[in-house]
Write a protein that holds these residues in place. Structure first.
Motif, mmCIF file in Angstrom:
data_model
loop_
_atom_site.group_PDB
_atom_site.id
_atom_site.type_symbol
_atom_site.label_atom_id
_atom_site.label_comp_id
_atom_site.label_asym_id
_atom_site.label_seq_id
_atom_site.Cartn_x
_atom_site.Cartn_y
_atom_site.Cartn_z
ATOM 1 N N SER A 172 0.856 -1.176 0.000
ATOM 2 C CA SER A 172 0.000 0.000 0.000
ATOM 3 C C SER A 172 0.891 1.224 0.000
ATOM 4 C CB SER A 172 -0.904 0.014 1.235
ATOM 5 O OG SER A 172 -1.542 1.277 1.369
ATOM 6 N N ALA A 173 0.457 2.284 -0.688
ATOM 7 C CA ALA A 173 1.213 3.537 -0.700
ATOM 8 C C ALA A 173 1.231 4.174 0.685
ATOM 9 C CB ALA A 173 0.605 4.499 -1.713
ATOM 10 N N LYS A 174 0.321 3.773 1.567
ATOM 11 C CA LYS A 174 0.258 4.324 2.917
ATOM 12 C C LYS A 174 1.315 3.716 3.837
ATOM 13 C CE LYS A 174 -4.735 5.199 2.697
ATOM 14 N NZ LYS A 174 -6.053 4.899 3.323
ATOM 15 N N MET A 175 1.900 2.615 3.434
ATOM 16 C CA MET A 175 2.880 1.943 4.284
ATOM 17 C C MET A 175 4.256 2.564 4.070
ATOM 18 S SD MET A 175 1.455 -1.923 3.621
ATOM 19 C CE MET A 175 2.111 -2.750 5.072
ATOM 20 N N PRO A 176 5.115 2.566 5.096
ATOM 21 C CA PRO A 176 6.429 3.198 4.968
ATOM 22 C C PRO A 176 7.361 2.426 4.045
ATOM 23 C CG PRO A 176 6.231 2.086 7.084
ATOM 24 C CD PRO A 176 4.870 2.042 6.448
ATOM 25 N N LEU A 177 8.393 3.109 3.583
ATOM 26 C CA LEU A 177 9.392 2.490 2.718
ATOM 27 C C LEU A 177 10.084 1.331 3.420
ATOM 28 C CD1 LEU A 177 11.201 2.552 0.117
ATOM 29 C CD2 LEU A 177 12.681 4.155 1.383
ATOM 30 N N VAL A 178 10.411 1.523 4.696
ATOM 31 C CA VAL A 178 11.133 0.522 5.473
ATOM 32 C C VAL A 178 10.278 0.089 6.659
ATOM 33 C CG1 VAL A 178 13.171 0.072 6.893
ATOM 34 C CG2 VAL A 178 13.373 1.447 4.795
ATOM 35 N N MET A 179 10.161 -1.226 6.856
ATOM 36 C CA MET A 179 9.469 -1.785 8.013
ATOM 37 C C MET A 179 10.393 -2.814 8.641
ATOM 38 S SD MET A 179 5.516 -2.082 6.665
ATOM 39 C CE MET A 179 5.953 -2.900 5.128
#
Length: 346
Positions: free
Chosen positions: A99-106
């Motif tokens: 999702s575009a709402k999720m951060p680049l790094v998790m």
């Protein structure tokens, strides 16, 4: 809340992604499946929002410690995710989607499959603990993978089927009132345990979330292969032209390939080409025929914008009338959705 448009998963395109522990880089000894610049993985998926859709993951910024996945789908989702080698070794949270709402790094998560640590536990004890992150709000459930069997699965590298060893595991996850159970098929390789296929039933959802690897395309310049086939007057099938779901509009992710087709025509000024669109069998026969024709016309329009003389291009639509695979599976239907180029000059 809108669920994540899944993607991942069958990403064989990164087989042997992490070639060893310790000092190994993300690219050493990888061969044809390595996540090199421009390599693309195609998956087909279905969920409560509707039948077959497709996702495309292109690898970029591949380095010793990490690489990026540039993700897009036929339903309009666009996202970027950075994957770290250290998480691929020891992460305990499997992220089921983009999702575009999720951060680049998790940190601590895996996207392409499970981690080496989780796979090793399944091998040694038959079970392994893991978390499942399942929506754009990053909601997570703890759970367990239980080994069902070891077998083989056919995957597709640039149009060629390859049998690879897989671990079939049953996954069960629960947190409060939310729960999920499903089947997961991981590449049986501790250096790169990719999730090649899954089907997960979430509580409260009528339709399972399912996804299957379809195709891995190495990043080698496609123009050479295309020109070689067309020079021999053979039809050239491409899966690199992406369309919006159930529409004829060409996605911008197709531009690199369209430019290569335009260059091939520029290099061979006597060639003329037919462009034929093909669909799967879902839906009305006459509708699919119309859609396939419209998609071919859209490809022509894009090529004309790139400088190709429209008089050198003709279009046709075959609908679902010329399948190259079964229409009874996600993978087969995705392979039937294609564009075919063929020379018409004599």
């Amino acid at each position: 809340m809108r669920l994540i448009h899944h993607a991942r998963h069958a990403l064989l395109g990164v087989i042997a992604l992490i070639c060893a522990y310790g000092t190994a880089t993300a690219q050493e000894g990888l061969g044809a499946f390595m996540p090199h610049e421009g390599a693309t993985v195609t998956t087909a998926w279905a969920n409560a929002y509707g039948p077959d859709a497709e996702s495309w993951m292109r690898f970029a910024n591949v380095g010793p410690q990490s690489f990026d996945i540039n993700y897009s789908s036929s339903r309009g989702t666009v996202a970027v995710r950075r994957i770290f080698v250290s998480d691929r070794m020891n992460g305990r949270t499997l992220v089921l989607g983009y999702s575009a709402k999720m951060p680049l790094v998790m940190s601590g998560t895996t996207t392409l499959g499970t981690s080496a640590a989780v796979l090793e536990e399944q091998r040694s004890s038959g079970q392994a603990s893991s978390n499942l992150m399942y929506n754009a709000a990053m909601a997570t459930m703890p759970g367990t993978f239980t080994l069902v069997e070891k077998s083989k699965m056919s995957v597709n590298l640039d149009g060629n089927p390859v049998d690879v060893p897989v671990i079939h595991a049953n996954g069960r996850f629960q947190d409060g009132r939310q729960s999920a159970v499903g089947d997961f098929y991981f590449l049986d390789n501790k250096n790169n345990p990719m999730l090649l296929q899954y089907s997960v039933q979430f509580k409260g959802e009528k339709t399972p979330r399912s996804e299957r690897y379809v195709l891995v395309t190495p990043s080698a310049d496609e123009r050479a292969k295309m020109e070689q086939a067309l020079a021999a007057r053979k039809a050239y099938t491409t899966y690199g032209i992406h369309f919006d779901f159930d529409k004829a509009s060409v996605q911008n992710s197709s531009l690199p390939l369209l430019k290569q087709i335009a260059i091939a025509l520029r290099n061979n000024p006597l060639w003329t080409l037919s462009i034929t669109g093909h669909t799967d069998s879902i839906g009305d026969k006459s509708y699919n025929l119309k859609l396939s024709k419209a998609r071919a016309e859209s490809v022509k329009a894009r090529l004309v914008k790139l400088g190709v003389d429209p008089g050198r291009l003709s279009t046709a639509g075959a609908g679902a009338g010329q399948p190259v695979a079964t229409n009874n599976t996600l993978q087969g239907r995705a392979l039937n959705r294609r564009v075919v180029l063929e020379r018409t000059d004599r």
